[in-house]
Write a protein that holds these residues in place. Structure first.
Motif, mmCIF file in Angstrom:
data_model
loop_
_atom_site.group_PDB
_atom_site.id
_atom_site.type_symbol
_atom_site.label_atom_id
_atom_site.label_comp_id
_atom_site.label_asym_id
_atom_site.label_seq_id
_atom_site.Cartn_x
_atom_site.Cartn_y
_atom_site.Cartn_z
ATOM 1 N N ASN A 160 30.453 40.480 49.594
ATOM 2 C CA ASN A 160 30.780 41.836 50.034
ATOM 3 C C ASN A 160 30.352 42.115 51.469
ATOM 4 O OD1 ASN A 160 32.117 43.470 47.930
ATOM 5 N ND2 ASN A 160 30.379 42.839 46.700
ATOM 6 N N ILE A 161 29.480 41.290 51.998
ATOM 7 C CA ILE A 161 29.066 41.438 53.392
ATOM 8 C C ILE A 161 30.030 40.692 54.316
ATOM 9 C CG2 ILE A 161 27.300 40.824 55.085
ATOM 10 C CD1 ILE A 161 25.228 41.164 52.873
ATOM 11 N N GLY A 191 34.846 43.359 55.308
ATOM 12 C CA GLY A 191 33.516 42.928 55.712
ATOM 13 C C GLY A 191 33.392 42.598 57.189
ATOM 14 N N GLU A 249 21.054 38.339 44.583
ATOM 15 C CA GLU A 249 22.277 38.214 43.797
ATOM 16 C C GLU A 249 21.992 37.622 42.419
ATOM 17 O OE1 GLU A 249 25.676 36.619 45.757
ATOM 18 O OE2 GLU A 249 25.458 37.926 47.508
ATOM 19 N N SER A 258 22.762 47.955 43.181
ATOM 20 C CA SER A 258 22.638 47.445 44.542
ATOM 21 C C SER A 258 21.191 47.236 44.949
ATOM 22 C CB SER A 258 23.301 48.426 45.529
ATOM 23 O OG SER A 258 23.162 47.971 46.862
ATOM 24 N N SER A 274 25.421 43.713 46.037
ATOM 25 C CA SER A 274 26.195 44.637 45.216
ATOM 26 C C SER A 274 26.532 43.939 43.916
ATOM 27 C CB SER A 274 27.477 45.057 45.941
ATOM 28 O OG SER A 274 28.234 45.948 45.152
ATOM 29 N N ASN A 305 31.545 47.684 47.309
ATOM 30 C CA ASN A 305 30.238 47.339 47.880
ATOM 31 C C ASN A 305 29.297 48.517 47.640
ATOM 32 O OD1 ASN A 305 27.982 46.645 49.341
ATOM 33 N ND2 ASN A 305 29.093 46.042 51.178
ATOM 34 N N ARG A 306 28.583 48.462 46.541
ATOM 35 C CA ARG A 306 27.770 49.600 46.127
ATOM 36 C C ARG A 306 26.637 49.912 47.098
ATOM 37 N NH1 ARG A 306 30.096 47.518 41.486
ATOM 38 N NH2 ARG A 306 30.758 49.124 39.991
ATOM 39 N N GLN A 309 28.999 52.009 49.545
ATOM 40 C CA GLN A 309 30.127 52.809 49.076
ATOM 41 C C GLN A 309 29.827 53.644 47.834
ATOM 42 O OE1 GLN A 309 32.915 49.428 48.865
ATOM 43 N NE2 GLN A 309 34.097 50.383 50.496
#
Length: 650
Positions: A160-161, A191, A249, A258, A274, A305-306, A309
């Motif tokens: 997500n990054i 990203g 992760e 997150s 996330s 992407n928690r 977002q």
């Protein structure tokens, strides 16, 4: 003819003569001396081929490459040149039928015309490429194999990054921002790949290749005189610690929520997780389109992407800010106490506290350690009802100004797209909500992090930076530097943002109260031997719809912290959805992350805690049942909990 007109006639004749000489000289140069334009105009003999540059690499803070470039091949077609090929054999290699073959040719003509090359089959698998390469002499009339750099991710993390790249869409090609692109080009879609596209993409090159009357390559035009070399994209150097990211992760496996960790001294993001997580290699290669579809439709929303977002009510993690406002306004001193007997009842509501014993809110530090709801509700009401404001509406406006200065209610400006600004309701919203009739009791819950306030994990981690630094922060960002770049692209991330005139005494009281939370309060699970940790637990209420009805669901587990207390090196926010109290999941996850970063290792005493985190699932059963995340990750070689434990505890 008069004497007057004679000079004028001569001037006109001279001008015409000069123009004829210039045109004649230019034609002579183009046709005799300069061969380039003659050669390039001969469309039957010269083919222009694009050379794609190597895309820039991305490194973490320890200069470890967290993504690299591999090469796959596209099968490219020029429709007008397709003549007398073995269509059946080509279809057999590509595992398509003749109807699909004709459809792809038609699509290529529609996209790019008959005489320009288009991708016929993109990012071929190794097996398909091998079979094609052996037989390309059969398909040279109109087809060629073109190398295409693609991304690979050795750490299988930070999807997500980093974001992903894909073929530019027809809609994008119509936009002025993409005028230098053409159909078939790959571009950063999400990203960092999207934000830094102009830096990472590099510059395409061109080759001009001579072909004979049978369309067979004969070599470079004029020995490559007219070719231009591709220029590789620039590399990015991140603040990210990839080993910390990987640990985060793993801890968020089978969890929704997150983790955001920031270096308070620079604003550089150390980790942004996330959950649920997925392997970014799923978004590279020939299976990308199929995997994107599966991930988009997954009920756990892995593409959300928690960290930036999703918004949550912060719960008790908000209480340090409530205290700072009261102290800065001179409404209380650090010794201020509140006679709480287990609940707040002054507004006709009963808001329970965790403790009921006498003295658990005797002063600020004690109230912070015990997370006394009544104490911080009372502070909020003091803040908005203060006489100097002349009314609750002006008082609430002043309170909201403080929250804005603390980075809430607006986007911070992180360097990846999609950031949510969160919510800190202003008087307009409250007037609409309560039809103009409201007072400090109406929104008393915001003092304890509920009501009309919602924040992102990034914002809460940034608040911890601000408190850790005693009143300043840097805009959170991922990219620390860009190789060989002398622009001002990163300038805004180097500038210090001061909160204002909040006193050192106010910060001192709040910080030591947060240390008490860890030493003998609700955050004892975050203790690290030899390091003073400051933090605040939270339990965020969670309401949702079940069978069309709004109901109370399992609370979210929240924890924010920084360490060490003096000269802090890491600030962190952890939110685990549907996981209960802050101490249950958010605290142990943050503890493992902070200790790994600060000491570069985990003690054997933390093995049982980590095992519980790895083996626990907090995803609601109905979503877990329909999710494809685990099966997709398994295809790229996901590790078991036992394998992970062996890596951290020898």
């Amino acid at each position: 003819m008069s004497v007057y007109h004679q000079p004028r006639k001569r001037v006109i004749i001279l001008i015409i003569t000069a123009l004829v000489l210039i045109i004649t000289a230019r034609l002579l140069f183009l046709q005799v001396i300069e061969k380039k334009y003659v050669r390039l105009a001969d469309a039957n003999a010269v083919v222009r081929k694009i050379v794609y540059p190597s895309r820039g690499i991305i490194f973490d803070r320890q200069n470890r490459s967290i993504l690299s470039n591999d090469i796959l091949y596209d099968l490219v077609v020029t429709p007008a040149a397709v003549k007398k090929i073995d269509t059946a054999y080509l279809c057999n290699i590509l595992q398509i039928d003749k109807t699909e073959f004709r459809s792809r040719i038609a699509d290529a003509i529609k996209k790019n015309g008959r005489v320009r090359p288009s991708v016929f089959a993109g990012l071929l698998s190794a097996t398909t490429y091998s079979r094609l390469q052996e037989s390309m002499y059969l398909f040279q009339s109109g087809f060629e194999l073109v190398p295409r750099p693609i991304r690979s991710y050795p750490y299988k993390a930070a999807a997500n990054i980093l974001g992903y790249i894909g073929e530019i869409s027809p809609a994008m090609l119509k936009m002025s921002a993409y005028q230098d692109y053409q159909s078939g080009d790959y571009i950063g879609l999400t990203g960092l790949e999207k934000t830094y596209e102009a830096v990472l993409m590099g510059q395409r090159g061109t080759q001009y290749i001579l072909k004979d009357n049978l369309n067979r390559p004969q070599g470079a035009l004029e020995n490559g005189e007219f070719d231009t070399a591709a220029i590789a994209g620039k590399n990015l150097r991140l603040s990210l610690d990839i080993e910390l990211q990987v640990l985060g992760e793993r801890l968020m496996r089978n969890k929704v929520g997150s983790i955001v960790a920031i270096d308070p001294q620079t604003g550089g993001i150390l980790a942004m997780v996330s959950g649920p997580v997925f392997d970014p290699n799923l978004l590279a290669g020939s299976s990308r389109t199929r995997n994107v579809g599966k991930l988009f439709s997954d009920p756990t929303e892995p593409f959300l992407n928690r960290g930036i977002q999703a918004t949550y009510q912060p719960g008790s993690a908000m209480k340090p800010l409530t205290a700072l406002v009261a102290l800065d306004e001179g409404l209380i001193t650090p010794g201020f106490g509140y006679p709480c007997h287990g609940a707040y009842t002054s507004c006709g509501h009963v808001v329970k506290c965790l403790h009921s014993e006498a003295g658990h809110a005797a002063n600020l530090r004690v109230a912070m350690a015990h997370s006394c709801n009544a104490y911080f509700i009372h502070l909020y009401r003091m803040e908005v009802d203060a006489d100097k404001w002349g009314g609750v509406k002006k008082g609430h406006t002043k309170w909201r100004e403080y929250m804005t200065r603390f980075g809430l209610g607006h986007k911070l400006g992180i360097d990846i797209p999609g950031e949510n600004g969160g919510i800190v309701a202003d008087t307009t919203v409250l007037n609409r909500l309560y039809r103009g009739q409201w007072n400090s009791c109406s929104e008393l819950y915001v003092g304890m992090g509920q009501g009309q306030v919602a924040v992102t994990p990034l914002q809460m981690a940034n608040v911890m930076c601000m408190i850790a630094n005693r009143g300043y922060y840097y805009l959170p960002h991922l990219v620390q530097s860009i190789d060989n770049d002398h622009s001002d692209l990163l300038k805004k991330y180097k500038e210090k943002h001061a909160i204002g005139n909040v006193s050192d005494t106010a910060y001192h009281s709040v910080i030591y109260g947060m240390e008490d939370v860890i030493e003998h309060g609700t955050g004892r699970g975050a203790q690290i031997a030899g390091i003073a940790v400051c933090g605040k637990t939270g339990t965020a209420q969670n309401r949702g719809r079940v069978n069309g009805k709004v109901v109370d669901l399992e609370d979210h587990s929240v924890f924010v912290a920084f360490a060490p207390r003096d000269n802090p090196r890491i600030a962190i926010a952890v939110i685990v959805e549907n996981a209960g109290t802050g101490a249950r999941f958010a605290v142990p996850i943050a503890n493992l992350m902070m200790e790994k970063y600060l000491k570069d290792t985990l003690p054997a005493s933390k093995m049982a805690i980590m095992q519980r985190m790895l083996e626990s699932s907090t995803i609601p059963a109905e979503k877990q049942l329909n999710s494809k995340i685990d099966s997709l990750n398994t295809t790229t070689g996901a590790l078991t909990a036992a394998d992970i434990l062996k890596q951290y505890f020898h």
